[in-house]
Scaffold this active site. Structure first.
Site: not given
Ligand SMILES: [Zn+2]
Length: 309
Positions: A125, A246
């Site tokens: 990110h 995830d």
């Molecule tokens: Zn993630």
């Protein structure tokens, strides 16, 4: 030649507030899983501290200096609501960068067939000038540029199967024709980017948005129909995996419902591409994954496949 595992206990000292999903126990769970005797054949190495020159290939100096200035002597310094620095964060982030570049050195230098880097904070990110989403520096992007600048790699592909879109990696390589960024992610979900219409200035950004909610069929079909053909057509000199776990069915942050076997399957498919186009060279970097059992089991499945390379 074998699979190299790179980690460092300094990455346990990046402290996040109680209840934060990106916590040191994640790395402890991964380390414990890979300490099992079935992983005795792994070569193991500690992550060196990352070099500033490597970081500066992806993040401008002023931004890095501003982040360093935020380092707290004690307590916490929040970068945004999700992203926090503790006194140990800076060293952890440097080890995460150093682990990524050391893995590239080892794999391109033929000291290992492939490598898995178990570090934190994660990276995908982190944009050029913005740390966010638990990420400080974009480890995968730094690894790609390191391969090009230090080892003369021409084309590098980054496959990101973390359940979230890697907005940072996309940002860094948006107008770079020599790095292919392919992401499968649940959408809508944080951070909100990653629509298939986002293709970059040279059509080297490939976003596969998945609805989630069902089983792994949607993921596997997208992998076969889009991910693998695009990677094969690009013919990379190195394949980097932004390996978040995830998308596992147990994960509390998302709803893609993959199993350990799905991650093993995806690993085998990527190894097949890497075997055909870049001598099997794969550098896999831990990104997300927030259920300790799902994370540990998925990493074990992933690394177990890498070891068969
Ligand atoms: Zn993630």
């Amino acid at each position: 030649l074998t699979t190299l595992l790179i980690s460092h206990d300094a990455c346990l000292d990046h402290a996040t507030p109680r209840g934060h999903p990106e916590r040191a126990d994640r790395l402890r769970a991964v380390q414990a899983a890979l300490a099992h005797e079935s992983f005795n054949a792994l070569a193991r190495r500690e992550a060196p501290p990352g070099e500033m020159a490597a970081i500066l290939r992806c993040h401008p100096e002023r931004h890095v200096a501003a982040l360093e200035a935020l380092r707290p002597e004690s307590g916490e310094a929040f970068i945004d609501a999700d992203t926090v620095m503790s006194p140990g964060t800076w060293q952890a982030a440097l080890r995460a960068v150093g682990g990524a570049t050391a893995a590239v050195d080892a794999v391109i230098g033929k000291q290992a067939t492939n490598a898995f880097v178990a570090t934190r904070p994660p990276g995908h990110h982190a944009e050029k000038t913005r740390a966010m989403g638990f990420c400080l520096f974009n480890n995968a992007a730094i690894a790609a540029r390191h391969a090009q600048a230090v080892h003369g790699a021409g084309r590098v592909a980054i496959m990101d199967w973390d359940v979230h879109h890697g907005n940072g990696t996309q940002d860094i390589f948006w107008d770079d024709p020599d790095v292919l960024y392919v992401s499968t992610h649940e959408m809508p979900l944080y951070p909100g980017t990653g629509a298939p219409s986002e293709t970059g200035a040279h059509d080297t950004i490939v976003n596969v948005a998945l609805k989630g909610g069902g089983d792994a069929e949607e993921f596997r079909e997208a992998f076969e129909a889009v991910v693998l053909p695009r990677l094969a057509r690009f013919k990379p000199d190195l394949l980097i995996i932004s390996a978040g776990f995830d998308a596992h069915w147990r994960d509390p942050l998302a709803n893609l419902n993959l199993t350990e076997e799905d991650f093993a399957w995806a690993t085998r498919e990527l190894m097949d591409i890497a075997g055909r186009h870049c001598g099997g060279r794969i550098v896999s970097l831990l990104e997300g994954g927030y259920d300790l059992k799902g994370l540990a089991g998925s990493v074990a499945a992933h690394v177990g496949e890498l070891m068969r390379g």
